[in-house]
Design an enzyme around this catalytic site. Structure first.
Site, PDB file in Angstrom:
ATOM      1  CG  HIS A 252       1.631 -13.452  -6.877  1.00  0.00           C
ATOM      2  ND1 HIS A 252       1.186 -12.876  -8.051  1.00  0.00           N
ATOM      3  CD2 HIS A 252       2.328 -12.486  -6.229  1.00  0.00           C
ATOM      4  CE1 HIS A 252       1.585 -11.613  -8.101  1.00  0.00           C
ATOM      5  NE2 HIS A 252       2.277 -11.362  -7.014  1.00  0.00           N
TER       6      HIS A 252
ATOM      7  CE  LYS B  96       3.095  -3.937 -11.979  1.00  0.00           C
ATOM      8  NZ  LYS B  96       1.827  -4.697 -11.914  1.00  0.00           N
TER       9      LYS B  96
ATOM     10  CB  THR C 104      -8.583  -4.233  -9.695  1.00  0.00           C
ATOM     11  OG1 THR C 104      -7.200  -3.875  -9.870  1.00  0.00           O
ATOM     12  CG2 THR C 104      -8.845  -4.534  -8.218  1.00  0.00           C
TER      13      THR C 104
END
Length: 291
Positions: free
Chosen positions: A129, A191, A224
């Protein structure tokens, strides 16, 4: 590699077999029995050779269980060799690589110490990540990328005027690399994520260059699916054509896949770092090259 044995954990058995074939190495599988209280008992289904041993096991959900099983396999392997390469294609806890809010434990640092203590002498991960997380490891660790393999898969598809999109500015470099391999351009949305409740919102203004084009949303992992849903809803409002998703690690927790399809995603393409029906891209080749 006649002096190499690949041990496959319960979470990555198929990938481990593929890797053993690529390396022309021996393969030893393992079995897992879970007791009523939740404890797991792992048994090797063969005896590794005394040369190099490669333990392959991802630590996707249940993350803690798969982590303990991986540590147990490494520890058992160390009884046969002191040259243990831990291949953890999807490394759980990689997002916990720093203290974002006061008092948070940097759990990745703890995981790094545990892997070394169990007997790992080297590590290979796929699309970790954050590169920053690798600094917590006190053994040699190599991060290999599946971006080129994913781009190669998409090049076989007949997309209309494709454009690569990163769902956030943090993934812009990933989208740029993917677009380079694919041979097209890329953009990155902006975002905002609330660190306390995890909610995401797109703050990019209107876009004209997505109208009528097929888009490939590129990310390292999807949990998710919240970021992908928000990005897809925004892009659909900009009159794009189809939206495809390319990611290395498809966790797809709960009904994430259904939510993404409802938002307008046509297809999700992931790798077999996490075995599921979206895993169309095999990473055994890039791991073999790294070894």
């Amino acid at each position: 590699m006649s002096n190499v044995t690949v041990i496959g954990g319960n979470a990555s058995g198929d990938l481990a077999r593929r890797l053993a074939r690529k390396l022309k190495a021996g393969f030893v599988g393992s079995s897992l029995r879970v007791f009523p209280d939740g404890e797991g008992k792992i048994t090797l289904l063969g005896k590794p050779k005394s040369g190099k041993i490669i333990v392959v096991n991802s630590t996707y959900p249940p993350v803690d269980s798969n982590l303990v099983y991986t540590l147990a396999l490494i520890s058992k392997a160390s009884e046969y060799s002191n040259q243990i390469t831990a291949v953890i294609p999807y490394l759980g806890y990689a997002r916990q690589d720093r203290e974002f809010l006061a008092g948070e434990v940097v759990t990745l640092s703890v995981i790094a110490d545990l892997l070394k203590a169990a007997g790992a002498s080297k590590m290979i991960v796929v699309d970790i990540h954050s590169q920053m997380g690798m600094k917590h490891f006190k053994i040699p660790i190599r991060n290999v990328s599946a971006i080129e393999e994913l781009a190669r898969y998409f090049k076989k598809m007949h997309l209309k005027d494709p454009l690569v999109v990163s769902p956030d500015s943090g993934g812009a470099k990933r989208a740029e690399i993917f677009a380079g391999f694919y041979g097209t351009k890329y953009i990155a949305l902006k975002k905002q994520r609330d660190r306390r409740n995890g909610k995401v919102r797109i703050i990019t203004s209107e876009l004209d260059d997505v109208r009528g084009r097929d888009l490939i949303l590129v990310d390292d992992m999807i949990s998710t699916g919240g970021s992908i849903v928000k990005a897809t809803e925004f892009l659909k409002k900009q009159k794009c054509r189809r939206v495809f998703v390319a990611c290395t690690h498809a966790l797809l927790i709960g009904d994430a896949e259904r939510k993404m399809r409802k938002a307008g995603v046509t297809q999700i393409v992931s790798t077999n770092t996490i075995p599921r029906k979206t895993a169309a891209v095999d990473v055994a080749g890039i791991i073999a090259k790294a070894i």
